[in-house]
Structure formats: structure tokens, C-alpha cells
Scaffold this motif. Structure first.
Motif, PDB file in Angstrom:
ATOM      1  N   PRO A  45       0.792  -1.238   0.000  1.00  0.00           N
ATOM      2  CA  PRO A  45       0.000   0.000   0.000  1.00  0.00           C
ATOM      3  C   PRO A  45       0.824   1.287   0.000  1.00  0.00           C
ATOM      4  N   ALA A  46       1.997   1.293   0.599  1.00  0.00           N
ATOM      5  CA  ALA A  46       2.791   2.523   0.681  1.00  0.00           C
ATOM      6  C   ALA A  46       3.804   2.667  -0.453  1.00  0.00           C
ATOM      7  N   LEU A  47       3.689   1.823  -1.481  1.00  0.00           N
ATOM      8  CA  LEU A  47       4.653   1.874  -2.577  1.00  0.00           C
ATOM      9  C   LEU A  47       4.656   3.232  -3.263  1.00  0.00           C
ATOM     10  N   GLN A  48       3.496   3.783  -3.546  1.00  0.00           N
ATOM     11  CA  GLN A  48       3.435   5.078  -4.238  1.00  0.00           C
ATOM     12  C   GLN A  48       4.073   6.172  -3.388  1.00  0.00           C
ATOM     13  N   GLU A  49       3.841   6.119  -2.087  1.00  0.00           N
ATOM     14  CA  GLU A  49       4.443   7.110  -1.192  1.00  0.00           C
ATOM     15  C   GLU A  49       5.969   7.002  -1.216  1.00  0.00           C
ATOM     16  N   LEU A  50       6.490   5.785  -1.184  1.00  0.00           N
ATOM     17  CA  LEU A  50       7.939   5.589  -1.245  1.00  0.00           C
ATOM     18  C   LEU A  50       8.490   6.084  -2.577  1.00  0.00           C
ATOM     19  N   THR A  51       7.805   5.758  -3.663  1.00  0.00           N
ATOM     20  CA  THR A  51       8.226   6.204  -4.998  1.00  0.00           C
ATOM     21  C   THR A  51       8.236   7.724  -5.066  1.00  0.00           C
ATOM     22  N   ASP A  52       7.216   8.351  -4.490  1.00  0.00           N
ATOM     23  CA  ASP A  52       7.158   9.817  -4.475  1.00  0.00           C
ATOM     24  C   ASP A  52       8.320  10.416  -3.690  1.00  0.00           C
ATOM     25  N   ARG A  53       8.689   9.780  -2.592  1.00  0.00           N
ATOM     26  CA  ARG A  53       9.812  10.283  -1.786  1.00  0.00           C
ATOM     27  C   ARG A  53      11.113  10.222  -2.578  1.00  0.00           C
ATOM     28  N   PHE A  54      11.299   9.169  -3.332  1.00  0.00           N
ATOM     29  CA  PHE A  54      12.497   9.103  -4.171  1.00  0.00           C
ATOM     30  C   PHE A  54      12.430  10.141  -5.291  1.00  0.00           C
ATOM     31  N   ALA A  55      11.260  10.288  -5.904  1.00  0.00           N
ATOM     32  CA  ALA A  55      11.104  11.212  -7.032  1.00  0.00           C
ATOM     33  C   ALA A  55      11.321  12.667  -6.615  1.00  0.00           C
ATOM     34  N   THR A  56      10.955  13.002  -5.391  1.00  0.00           N
ATOM     35  CA  THR A  56      11.114  14.379  -4.910  1.00  0.00           C
ATOM     36  C   THR A  56      12.409  14.561  -4.117  1.00  0.00           C
ATOM     37  N   ARG A  67      14.304   1.499   6.538  1.00  0.00           N
ATOM     38  CA  ARG A  67      14.814   1.011   7.828  1.00  0.00           C
ATOM     39  C   ARG A  67      13.687   0.413   8.659  1.00  0.00           C
ATOM     40  N   HIS A  68      12.539   1.092   8.662  1.00  0.00           N
ATOM     41  CA  HIS A  68      11.390   0.576   9.412  1.00  0.00           C
ATOM     42  C   HIS A  68      10.961  -0.791   8.859  1.00  0.00           C
ATOM     43  N   LEU A  69      10.847  -0.891   7.547  1.00  0.00           N
ATOM     44  CA  LEU A  69      10.427  -2.154   6.933  1.00  0.00           C
ATOM     45  C   LEU A  69      11.387  -3.281   7.273  1.00  0.00           C
ATOM     46  N   GLY A  70      12.666  -3.000   7.160  1.00  0.00           N
ATOM     47  CA  GLY A  70      13.644  -4.042   7.426  1.00  0.00           C
ATOM     48  C   GLY A  70      13.797  -4.369   8.897  1.00  0.00           C
ATOM     49  N   GLY A  71      13.656  -3.377   9.742  1.00  0.00           N
ATOM     50  CA  GLY A  71      13.952  -3.583  11.149  1.00  0.00           C
ATOM     51  C   GLY A  71      12.781  -3.820  12.070  1.00  0.00           C
ATOM     52  N   ALA A  75       6.761  -9.569   9.199  1.00  0.00           N
ATOM     53  CA  ALA A  75       7.345 -10.345   8.102  1.00  0.00           C
ATOM     54  C   ALA A  75       6.472 -10.260   6.857  1.00  0.00           C
ATOM     55  N   ALA A  76       5.160 -10.282   7.037  1.00  0.00           N
ATOM     56  CA  ALA A  76       4.250 -10.219   5.889  1.00  0.00           C
ATOM     57  C   ALA A  76       4.370  -8.884   5.159  1.00  0.00           C
ATOM     58  N   GLU A  77       4.407  -7.774   5.918  1.00  0.00           N
ATOM     59  CA  GLU A  77       4.523  -6.462   5.281  1.00  0.00           C
ATOM     60  C   GLU A  77       5.885  -6.312   4.607  1.00  0.00           C
ATOM     61  N   THR A  78       6.922  -6.786   5.270  1.00  0.00           N
ATOM     62  CA  THR A  78       8.266  -6.687   4.710  1.00  0.00           C
ATOM     63  C   THR A  78       8.361  -7.467   3.401  1.00  0.00           C
ATOM     64  N   SER A  79       7.822  -8.671   3.382  1.00  0.00           N
ATOM     65  CA  SER A  79       7.839  -9.489   2.172  1.00  0.00           C
ATOM     66  C   SER A  79       7.073  -8.813   1.037  1.00  0.00           C
ATOM     67  N   LEU A  80       5.917  -8.285   1.358  1.00  0.00           N
ATOM     68  CA  LEU A  80       5.105  -7.598   0.344  1.00  0.00           C
ATOM     69  C   LEU A  80       5.830  -6.373  -0.195  1.00  0.00           C
ATOM     70  N   ALA A  81       6.477  -5.618   0.700  1.00  0.00           N
ATOM     71  CA  ALA A  81       7.207  -4.428   0.266  1.00  0.00           C
ATOM     72  C   ALA A  81       8.370  -4.797  -0.640  1.00  0.00           C
ATOM     73  N   LYS A 114      11.121 -17.552   6.194  1.00  0.00           N
ATOM     74  CA  LYS A 114       9.988 -18.453   5.960  1.00  0.00           C
ATOM     75  C   LYS A 114       8.890 -17.747   5.165  1.00  0.00           C
ATOM     76  N   THR A 115       8.594 -16.505   5.533  1.00  0.00           N
ATOM     77  CA  THR A 115       7.565 -15.751   4.821  1.00  0.00           C
ATOM     78  C   THR A 115       7.968 -15.519   3.371  1.00  0.00           C
TER      79      THR A 115
END
Length: 135
Positions: A45-56, A67-71, A75-81, A114-115
Motif C-alpha cells: 500500500p505505501a509503494l506510491q508514497e515511497l516512490t514519491d519520496r524518491f522522485a522528490t 529502515r522501518h520495513l527491514g527492522g 514479516a508479511a509487510e516486509t515481504s510484500l514491500a 519463511k515468509t
């Protein structure tokens, strides 16, 4: 040892089997969890927001998300991201998530591995394990 064919005979038969092609399972994509299709898998769900942060050029903000995703993320959200970043061409972002995830405790790394495997992300699982073992 299991009874039946001797080990040598079983090994010979196994070596003579031709590699199998991927099997399309009879579970509908939207109802089952055994098939994954990039066209129907939901994006993070937050992919567009992340893309926008890189674009700007808000790289520090984007790094905080990674860092939040990795740390800390599940596991489910991290895998999806990770999958969503890869599909969107954000390979360095996916690698950064894996780097941060490799610094988690051993149980969290195993859970995420595992995820990733359950989500058919074998390459990402391998990278995560390599990073965790090298640190």
C-alpha cells in the motif's frame, strides 16, 4: 530407513526423472494462497508514497521507511514491500530492506525467511540469509 526400494535404487530412479515444469494448481488465484501472479498480487500500500519520496529527492525520508520495513515491520509487510519494490524497479530499495532485515535477531530473520519462501521469493530469502550470516 524406510522400507521399500534400496537407497541406491531410489537414488538412481530419482536421477532419471526429468525436471518438472511449473505446475498450475487448481486453486483460483483470488481465493487460494498457493499460486502467485504479479498481475493479481496486491501491491504494498505505501509503494506510491515511497516512490514519491524518491522522485522528490526526499532520500532521508525514504531511507527511514526502508529502515522501518527491514527492522520493525511484520514479516508479511516486509515481504510484500520487497516484492512490490522489485516489480516496480526499485531494486536498491528492496536490497536495502533486506540489509536492514538481516540485522534483526535470529528468530526474526528466520520468520522473514519463511515468509519470503512462502511468498515464492526464493532469491530474496537467499540474499537475506547470506547477509545475516555475513554480519
Amino acid at each position: 530407513m524406510l522400507q521399500g526400494k534400496p537407497a541406491d535404487s531410489a537414488a538412481q530412479n530419482h536421477n532419471n526423472i526429468a525436471p518438472e515444469l511449473p505446475v498450475v494448481l487448481p486453486v483460483p488465484l483470488l481465493k487460494g494462497d498457493r499460486q502467485h501472479n504479479e498481475a493479481t498480487d496486491p501491491p504494498w500500500p505505501a509503494l506510491q508514497e515511497l516512490t514519491d519520496r524518491f522522485a522528490t529527492k526526499r532520500h532521508e525520508d525514504a531511507a527511514g521507511v526502508l529502515r522501518h520495513l527491514g527492522g520493525q515491520a511484520s514479516a508479511a509487510e516486509t515481504s510484500l514491500a520487497i516484492a512490490s519494490c522489485r516489480r516496480s524497479g526499485l531494486h536498491e530499495a528492496a536490497d536495502a530492506i533486506l540489509h536492514y532485515a538481516s540485522q534483526r535477531d535470529v528468530w526474526a530473520v528466520m520468520s522473514l525467511t519463511k515468509t519470503l519462501l512462502n511468498d515464492q521469493q526464493q532469491a530474496a530469502a537467499g540474499v537475506l540469509l547470506d547477509l545475516a550470516l555475513d554480519s
